[in-house]
Design an enzyme around this catalytic site. Sequence first.
Site, short mmCIF file in Angstrom:
data_model
loop_
_atom_site.label_atom_id
_atom_site.label_comp_id
_atom_site.label_asym_id
_atom_site.label_seq_id
_atom_site.Cartn_x
_atom_site.Cartn_y
_atom_site.Cartn_z
N TYR A 179 68.33 -78.19 -21.22
CA TYR A 179 68.15 -76.72 -21.48
C TYR A 179 67.95 -76.39 -23.19
CZ TYR A 179 70.13 -75.48 -17.04
OH TYR A 179 70.26 -75.97 -15.46
N ARG A 180 67.58 -77.21 -23.35
CA ARG A 180 67.42 -77.41 -25.12
C ARG A 180 68.49 -77.20 -25.95
NH1 ARG A 180 62.92 -79.85 -26.84
NH2 ARG A 180 63.29 -78.34 -28.46
#
Length: 192
Positions: free
Chosen positions: A170-171
């Site tokens: 999810y970065r």
Amino acid sequence: MPTDPFSLFDDWYAEARDSEINDSNAMALATADEQGRPSVRMVLLKGHGPEGFVFYTNFEGRKAEQLLANPNAALLFHWKSLRRQIRIEGRVEPVDPMIADAYFATRSRDSQLGAWASDQSRPLESRETFIHRFDEQKSRFEGREVTRPPHWSGFRVVPDHIEFWQDREYRLHERRLFKRAGQGWDEGLLYP
């Protein structure tokens, strides 16, 4: 988890040598000329430790001209298979000629001859011209040791900053930054 950036680099680099198919020692080298115009290219790491990160090149080429005029550089290792990268920024210094001689002696004979034959980064009229120059050097050094050309040596990037970046879902990446502080290092985290 190591808190010394060189120990952490050694750990990550060992993993990269085991997982990367080609050139785990490949690093992007960013330089800037006297006017501040940037340039980036891939080079190969040939030595590293607390004193810095070493690569070799023709000192008459563009990258060396830029480094001699503006002795600051940035390096980037990107190991896609590990989903990691390491960014290094610092000053640059030429390696000792004896170190360059010792490394040059480990290169394959054809790589040694190529260092004599190439006018790195300069215009080349045809591939045949380069092959002809290579063959001339092959004849010149027939039966003799190939010595290091005077225009060929190495640079060491002495880091002021080393950042270790680890990809996360999810970065929500993890970034550890080491900044030189006197003889040691300060460590902190950066937002992704």
